[in-house]
Design a protein around this motif. Structure first.
Motif, PDB file in Angstrom:
ATOM      1  N   LEU A   1      35.246  35.145  72.082  1.00 34.30           N
ATOM      2  CA  LEU A   1      36.106  35.248  70.571  1.00 34.30           C
ATOM      3  C   LEU A   1      34.668  34.799  69.185  1.00 34.30           C
ATOM      4  N   VAL A   2      34.411  35.782  67.810  1.00 35.30           N
ATOM      5  CA  VAL A   2      33.576  35.211  67.053  1.00 35.30           C
ATOM      6  C   VAL A   2      34.782  35.425  65.777  1.00 35.30           C
ATOM      7  N   SER A   3      35.007  33.950  65.497  1.00 32.06           N
ATOM      8  CA  SER A   3      35.892  34.059  64.410  1.00 32.06           C
ATOM      9  C   SER A   3      35.594  34.418  63.603  1.00 32.06           C
ATOM     10  N   ARG A   4      36.911  35.100  62.675  1.00 30.04           N
ATOM     11  CA  ARG A   4      36.455  35.830  61.150  1.00 30.04           C
ATOM     12  C   ARG A   4      36.166  34.691  59.812  1.00 30.04           C
ATOM     13  N   GLY A   5      35.083  34.745  59.416  1.00 26.47           N
ATOM     14  CA  GLY A   5      34.679  33.807  58.269  1.00 26.47           C
ATOM     15  C   GLY A   5      32.961  34.355  57.502  1.00 26.47           C
ATOM     16  N   LEU A   6      32.962  33.771  56.677  1.00 28.65           N
ATOM     17  CA  LEU A   6      31.392  34.422  56.161  1.00 28.65           C
ATOM     18  C   LEU A   6      30.618  33.678  56.581  1.00 28.65           C
TER      19      LEU A   6
ATOM     20  N   LYS B   1      28.163  37.337  53.980  1.00 31.75           N
ATOM     21  CA  LYS B   1      28.696  38.504  54.504  1.00 31.75           C
ATOM     22  C   LYS B   1      30.431  37.802  54.752  1.00 31.75           C
ATOM     23  N   GLU B   2      31.212  39.022  55.257  1.00 28.33           N
ATOM     24  CA  GLU B   2      32.733  38.144  55.027  1.00 28.33           C
ATOM     25  C   GLU B   2      32.646  39.474  56.408  1.00 28.33           C
ATOM     26  N   ILE B   3      32.989  38.704  58.000  1.00 28.39           N
ATOM     27  CA  ILE B   3      32.885  39.236  59.006  1.00 28.39           C
ATOM     28  C   ILE B   3      34.234  39.125  59.934  1.00 28.39           C
ATOM     29  N   PRO B   4      34.997  39.970  59.978  1.00 26.37           N
ATOM     30  CA  PRO B   4      36.276  39.896  60.642  1.00 26.37           C
ATOM     31  C   PRO B   4      35.910  39.194  61.811  1.00 26.37           C
ATOM     32  N   SER B   5      37.204  39.345  62.586  1.00 24.94           N
ATOM     33  CA  SER B   5      37.361  38.739  63.571  1.00 24.94           C
ATOM     34  C   SER B   5      36.711  39.525  65.141  1.00 24.94           C
ATOM     35  N   PHE B   6      36.141  39.901  65.886  1.00 22.96           N
ATOM     36  CA  PHE B   6      35.699  40.441  66.894  1.00 22.96           C
ATOM     37  C   PHE B   6      35.660  39.370  68.630  1.00 22.96           C
ATOM     38  N   TYR B   7      35.763  40.146  69.416  1.00 22.14           N
ATOM     39  CA  TYR B   7      35.060  39.845  70.953  1.00 22.14           C
ATOM     40  C   TYR B   7      34.045  39.952  71.130  1.00 22.14           C
ATOM     41  N   ILE B   8      32.901  39.521  71.467  1.00 21.55           N
ATOM     42  CA  ILE B   8      31.365  40.074  72.265  1.00 21.55           C
ATOM     43  C   ILE B   8      31.726  40.078  74.122  1.00 21.55           C
ATOM     44  N   ASP B   9      30.904  40.511  74.563  1.00 24.02           N
ATOM     45  CA  ASP B   9      30.898  40.181  76.117  1.00 24.02           C
ATOM     46  C   ASP B   9      29.949  39.380  75.978  1.00 24.02           C
ATOM     47  N   LYS B  10      30.333  38.334  77.098  1.00 21.60           N
ATOM     48  CA  LYS B  10      29.858  36.542  76.881  1.00 21.60           C
ATOM     49  C   LYS B  10      28.369  37.426  77.302  1.00 21.60           C
ATOM     50  N   PHE B  11      28.337  38.216  78.378  1.00 20.95           N
ATOM     51  CA  PHE B  11      26.922  38.997  79.150  1.00 20.95           C
ATOM     52  C   PHE B  11      26.674  39.423  78.457  1.00 20.95           C
ATOM     53  N   GLU B  12      24.937  40.318  79.003  1.00 21.24           N
ATOM     54  CA  GLU B  12      24.435  41.784  78.805  1.00 21.24           C
ATOM     55  C   GLU B  12      25.218  42.033  80.387  1.00 21.24           C
ATOM     56  N   VAL B  13      25.374  43.425  79.059  1.00 20.89           N
ATOM     57  CA  VAL B  13      25.133  44.539  80.731  1.00 20.89           C
ATOM     58  C   VAL B  13      24.490  44.871  81.368  1.00 20.89           C
ATOM     59  N   THR B  14      25.032  44.442  83.169  1.00 21.26           N
ATOM     60  CA  THR B  14      23.748  44.062  83.952  1.00 21.26           C
ATOM     61  C   THR B  14      23.843  45.742  84.959  1.00 21.26           C
ATOM     62  N   ASN B  15      22.662  45.836  85.387  1.00 23.23           N
ATOM     63  CA  ASN B  15      22.091  46.610  86.384  1.00 23.23           C
ATOM     64  C   ASN B  15      23.851  47.585  86.670  1.00 23.23           C
TER      65      ASN B  15
ATOM     66  N   ARG C   1      25.434  45.057  75.031  1.00 21.12           N
ATOM     67  CA  ARG C   1      26.771  43.732  75.251  1.00 21.12           C
ATOM     68  C   ARG C   1      27.209  44.851  74.070  1.00 21.12           C
ATOM     69  N   LEU C   2      28.491  45.159  74.062  1.00 19.76           N
ATOM     70  CA  LEU C   2      29.314  45.437  73.362  1.00 19.76           C
ATOM     71  C   LEU C   2      30.988  44.725  72.808  1.00 19.76           C
ATOM     72  N   VAL C   3      30.867  45.389  71.497  1.00 23.91           N
ATOM     73  CA  VAL C   3      32.230  44.340  71.060  1.00 23.91           C
ATOM     74  C   VAL C   3      33.660  44.978  70.862  1.00 23.91           C
ATOM     75  N   MET C   4      34.639  44.420  70.342  1.00 24.91           N
ATOM     76  CA  MET C   4      36.167  44.705  70.456  1.00 24.91           C
ATOM     77  C   MET C   4      37.008  44.246  69.110  1.00 24.91           C
ATOM     78  N   ASP C   5      37.377  44.934  68.220  1.00 26.48           N
ATOM     79  CA  ASP C   5      37.475  44.559  67.068  1.00 26.48           C
ATOM     80  C   ASP C   5      39.002  43.466  67.807  1.00 26.48           C
ATOM     81  N   TYR C   6      38.751  42.298  67.025  1.00 26.87           N
ATOM     82  CA  TYR C   6      40.527  41.617  67.303  1.00 26.87           C
ATOM     83  C   TYR C   6      41.726  42.293  65.523  1.00 26.87           C
ATOM     84  N   ARG C   7      42.445  42.401  66.602  1.00 30.08           N
ATOM     85  CA  ARG C   7      43.174  42.598  66.265  1.00 30.08           C
ATOM     86  C   ARG C   7      44.901  41.578  66.018  1.00 30.08           C
ATOM     87  N   ASP C   8      45.404  41.482  65.503  1.00 30.47           N
ATOM     88  CA  ASP C   8      46.364  40.374  64.622  1.00 30.47           C
ATOM     89  C   ASP C   8      47.797  40.404  66.049  1.00 30.47           C
TER      90      ASP C   8
END
Length: 422
Positions: free
Chosen positions: A178-183, A210-224, A415-422
């Protein structure tokens, strides 16, 4: 002696607290305020002669509809006194003291609109009552106490569930942080000749952060091996640098590289994720970069905490696979040092493999250098690689890909991200 007592009395008067203990309590005096709420109202539909036997019709409402037959009967068993009101004036006239209750089973099922019950007992009129006997001009009611004001803190206490710091995506089963929301403070403020220069870096304020909403990001890069699974699931052709359609032996856990932006888009669509913007990527790599505080004059100020690398300002080849590491190739994402993780726990955001972002390669706001590459033709690439120098693997360093186009330039991994939804 009298003078001494008088002095003590006066001192006691002046030093008596002006606020009582009750008023200084942390709990608001309104927090437990209650009011009486009508549970049910029963019309008197019949009065039997000689004895006080009355038939009461109770119409169902939202409150009593939820009660079962057993619970409904227990209400009358627990309460033996019910107020009696005059229909016309709705003024309380006395009390009905119940001695016995006779239920008509056919009338208390949940399918009926009303319940009929015979109450046997005594009527006790109030002193000022003009109704000395119960008639069909009366009704009987039952009341319960309910809170009519709840402190907001008490209402919301325990209702907020904090988001999970890590999740596993249901499609590709990759761990995400999780990358939490904030400036967020982006770029760098020391080298105006670089495309990552932010003119407002050293003077952050709400208008240029910049105001960045919360989101999830892959902990590791996508592997072979993960990319190979996608290829099999979608019957997609493997990259041309995979000899015989297979990635190099023993490199299943290495980050997949040399992919086009369009290939990454297809993987993201299959996984139900998206490619991160360069702002999201940079924040995930270095943290928010600022800490907000309040000045004495109640204005807001911002302390800069941005670092060059995910792990700090000083480069360390043990935490970052770049040219200085002298490894000369990608490493397994699971062999990368966890001490080089970003503040949010993302691994490998310095070196190893470059990563695509969804942002167009544009000039930063307020910057005025010229570059023929700026525009909406190319996409920003972040993170550096094993063949880049440490300077090009900082959290703010920017590169780009898309030459001659986004379908042919095999510029990076991802690596990819996914929006965090309340």
């Amino acid at each position: 002696m009298k003078k001494l007592l008088m002095i003590l009395f006066v001192l006691g008067f002046f030093f008596t607290p002006l606020v009582s203990e009750e008023e200084t309590s942390e709990e608001s005096p309104f927090a437990t305020t209650k009011k009486k709420v009508q549970l049910w109202k029963g019309e008197v539909t019949g009065v039997y002669k000689n004895r006080l036997w009355i038939k009461v019709r109770i119409y169902r409402n939202q409150k009593i509809s939820k009660y079962s037959v057993t619970e409904l009967k227990s209400l009358f068993a627990e309460t033996k006194e019910f107020p009696v009101y005059q229909k016309l004036t709705q003024i309380k006239q006395g009390l009905l003291i119940v001695r016995d209750t006779i239920w008509e089973e056919k009338n208390i099922s949940k399918s009926n609109q009303f319940i009929e019950v015979v109450l046997v007992g005594d009527y006790k009129p109030d002193i000022s009552s003009k109704m000395k006997e119960i008639t069909t001009d009366a009704y009987i009611a039952s009341y319960v106490e309910e809170d009519f004001f709840t402190e907001p803190d008490a209402f919301f206490k325990g209702r907020f569930t904090p988001p999970r710091k890590t999740v596993f995506h249901p499609k590709d089963r990759k761990e995400m942080v999780l990358v939490s929301r904030g400036l967020f403070l982006y770029g760098q403020g020391t080298d105006p000749s670089a495309d990552s220069f932010n003119p407002y870096f050293l003077e952050p304020k709400a208008s240029n952060l910049k105001e960045i909403p919360s989101f999830y990001i892959d902990k590791f890069e996508v592997t072979n091996s993960e990319y190979e699974f996608f290829l099999k699931q979608t019957n997609t052709k493997s990259p041309p640098h995979w000899i015989g359609g297979k990635y190099p032996e023993g490199e299943g856990d290495h980050p997949v590289v040399h992919l086009t932006y369009r290939e990454v888009e297809k993987y993201a669509a299959w996984a139900g994720k998206r490619i991160p913007s360069e702002w999201e990527w940079e924040k995930a790599a270095r943290g928010p970069g600022v800490v907000e505080y309040t000045n004495r004059d109640e204005t807001l100020g911002y302390q800069i905490t941005a670092t060059k690398y995910p792990f700090g300002d000083e480069y360390d080849s043990l935490f970052c696979n770049t040219r200085e590491s002298k490894i000369g190739k990608t490493q397994s994402v699971f062999e990368l040092s966890t001490e080089g993780a970003s503040p949010y726990g993302a691994i490998g955001m310095c070196g190893n493999a470059p990563e695509w972002t969804s942002s167009d390669y544009q000039l930063y706001p307020g910057h005025h250098i010229k570059n023929f590459s700026f525009g909406k033709i190319y996409k920003v690439v972040r993170g550096g690689s094993y063949s880049d120098s440490a300077k090009n693997a900082t959290a703010s360093a920017r590169s780009y890909g898309g030459i001659p186009n986004l379908s042919e330039d095999r510029r990076a991994g991802f690596r990819l991200v996914m929006d965090y939804r309340d």
